[in-house]
Design a protein around this motif. Structure first.
Motif, short mmCIF file in Angstrom:
data_model
loop_
_atom_site.label_atom_id
_atom_site.label_comp_id
_atom_site.label_asym_id
_atom_site.label_seq_id
_atom_site.Cartn_x
_atom_site.Cartn_y
_atom_site.Cartn_z
N ASN A 69 0.82 -1.21 0.00
CA ASN A 69 0.00 0.00 0.00
C ASN A 69 0.86 1.26 0.00
O ASN A 69 0.38 2.34 0.27
CB ASN A 69 -1.00 0.02 1.17
N GLY A 70 2.13 1.12 -0.34
CA GLY A 70 3.04 2.26 -0.41
C GLY A 70 3.37 2.60 -1.85
O GLY A 70 2.59 2.36 -2.76
N GLU A 71 4.55 3.13 -2.03
CA GLU A 71 4.96 3.60 -3.36
C GLU A 71 5.70 2.54 -4.17
O GLU A 71 5.74 2.63 -5.39
CB GLU A 71 5.85 4.83 -3.19
N THR A 72 6.31 1.54 -3.50
CA THR A 72 7.10 0.54 -4.22
C THR A 72 6.60 -0.87 -3.93
O THR A 72 6.02 -1.13 -2.87
CB THR A 72 8.59 0.65 -3.85
N LEU A 73 6.86 -1.75 -4.87
CA LEU A 73 6.46 -3.15 -4.77
C LEU A 73 7.18 -3.83 -3.61
O LEU A 73 8.39 -3.66 -3.44
CB LEU A 73 6.80 -3.86 -6.09
N ALA A 74 6.44 -4.62 -2.84
CA ALA A 74 7.02 -5.41 -1.76
C ALA A 74 6.77 -6.89 -2.05
O ALA A 74 5.72 -7.25 -2.59
CB ALA A 74 6.41 -5.03 -0.42
N VAL A 75 7.74 -7.73 -1.70
CA VAL A 75 7.60 -9.17 -1.89
C VAL A 75 7.87 -9.87 -0.56
O VAL A 75 8.61 -9.37 0.28
CB VAL A 75 8.56 -9.69 -2.99
N ALA A 76 7.28 -11.04 -0.39
CA ALA A 76 7.41 -11.78 0.86
C ALA A 76 8.82 -12.34 1.03
O ALA A 76 9.37 -12.93 0.09
CB ALA A 76 6.40 -12.91 0.92
N LEU A 77 9.38 -12.15 2.20
CA LEU A 77 10.62 -12.81 2.59
C LEU A 77 10.33 -14.01 3.49
O LEU A 77 11.00 -15.03 3.40
CB LEU A 77 11.54 -11.85 3.36
N GLU A 78 9.32 -13.86 4.36
CA GLU A 78 9.02 -14.91 5.32
C GLU A 78 7.60 -14.75 5.81
O GLU A 78 7.13 -13.64 6.04
CB GLU A 78 9.99 -14.82 6.50
N CYS A 79 6.91 -15.87 5.95
CA CYS A 79 5.58 -15.91 6.56
C CYS A 79 5.52 -17.14 7.46
O CYS A 79 5.89 -18.23 7.05
CB CYS A 79 4.48 -16.03 5.51
N SER A 80 5.06 -16.93 8.68
CA SER A 80 4.94 -18.03 9.63
C SER A 80 3.55 -17.96 10.25
O SER A 80 3.18 -16.94 10.82
CB SER A 80 6.01 -17.91 10.71
N ILE A 81 2.80 -19.05 10.13
CA ILE A 81 1.43 -19.05 10.65
C ILE A 81 1.30 -20.09 11.76
O ILE A 81 1.87 -21.18 11.67
CB ILE A 81 0.39 -19.29 9.52
N THR A 82 0.58 -19.72 12.79
CA THR A 82 0.26 -20.63 13.89
C THR A 82 -1.25 -20.76 13.93
O THR A 82 -1.97 -19.76 13.97
CB THR A 82 0.77 -20.08 15.24
N TYR A 83 -1.73 -21.99 13.88
CA TYR A 83 -3.16 -22.25 13.92
C TYR A 83 -3.58 -22.51 15.38
O TYR A 83 -2.95 -23.31 16.07
CB TYR A 83 -3.52 -23.46 13.05
N HIS A 84 -4.62 -21.82 15.82
CA HIS A 84 -5.09 -21.93 17.21
C HIS A 84 -6.33 -22.79 17.33
O HIS A 84 -6.57 -23.40 18.37
CB HIS A 84 -5.38 -20.54 17.78
N ALA A 85 -7.19 -22.79 16.29
CA ALA A 85 -8.44 -23.54 16.33
C ALA A 85 -8.90 -23.85 14.91
O ALA A 85 -8.54 -23.15 13.98
CB ALA A 85 -9.52 -22.72 17.04
N SER A 86 -9.69 -24.89 14.78
CA SER A 86 -10.28 -25.25 13.49
C SER A 86 -11.72 -24.75 13.48
O SER A 86 -12.56 -25.23 14.25
CB SER A 86 -10.24 -26.77 13.31
#
Length: 144
Positions: A69-86
């Motif tokens: 949402n800024g002026e330059t393109l951003a790309v993912a370096l790292e994503c870590s998800i923790t699931y708490h409930a289904s």
């Protein structure tokens, strides 16, 4: 709303994958985002529970919008998800994201996914993400 946020909203409107999943952008500011997605029977896994990938896709869509949402393109370096409930297979999922820190080259974000109904809200997952901010303009026709 600033021009860069208008551009981010317009670009997200062209995200065919998010649209196919029914992901809706509800709110966007310079440092936060809120989106939602209604789970459906075609998003269940072989245990008849919502697929973890569906939950991840909602958080990742929020990451994409907030990081870009800024002026330059951003790309993912790292994503870590923790699931708490289904959640139930027909749950309404809401994700809220915030920018934790940002420099010229990187930015860190936190996303919280909830299942929500009229009476309550319960945590489903938390995702921590880091983006690399390139020097490529998101929209070269706009002078920021």
């Amino acid at each position: 709303m600033t021009e860069k946020l208008v551009i981010a909203r317009k670009r997200f409107a062209k995200d065919r994958f998010a649209a196919a999943l029914g992901i809706t952008l509800d709110q966007l500011t310079d440092n936060s985002v809120t989106m939602h997605m209604q789970l459906s029977e075609d998003m269940v896994n072989w245990f008849d529970r919502p697929h973890g990938g569906a939950v991840y896709c909602l958080a990742d869509a929020a990451f994409s919008v907030l990081a870009n949402n800024g002026e330059t393109l951003a790309v993912a370096l790292e994503c870590s998800i923790t699931y708490h409930a289904s959640p139930p297979s027909d749950a309404l999922l809401v994700v809220e994201g915030e920018t934790l820190s940002a420099t010229r080259k990187t930015a860190a974000y936190l996303f919280k996914v909830y299942m929500e109904n009229a009476e309550s809200r319960a945590p489903v997952a938390t995702m921590k993400s880091v983006a690399y901010r390139t020097r490529t303009p998101i929209d070269s026709t706009v002078k920021y």
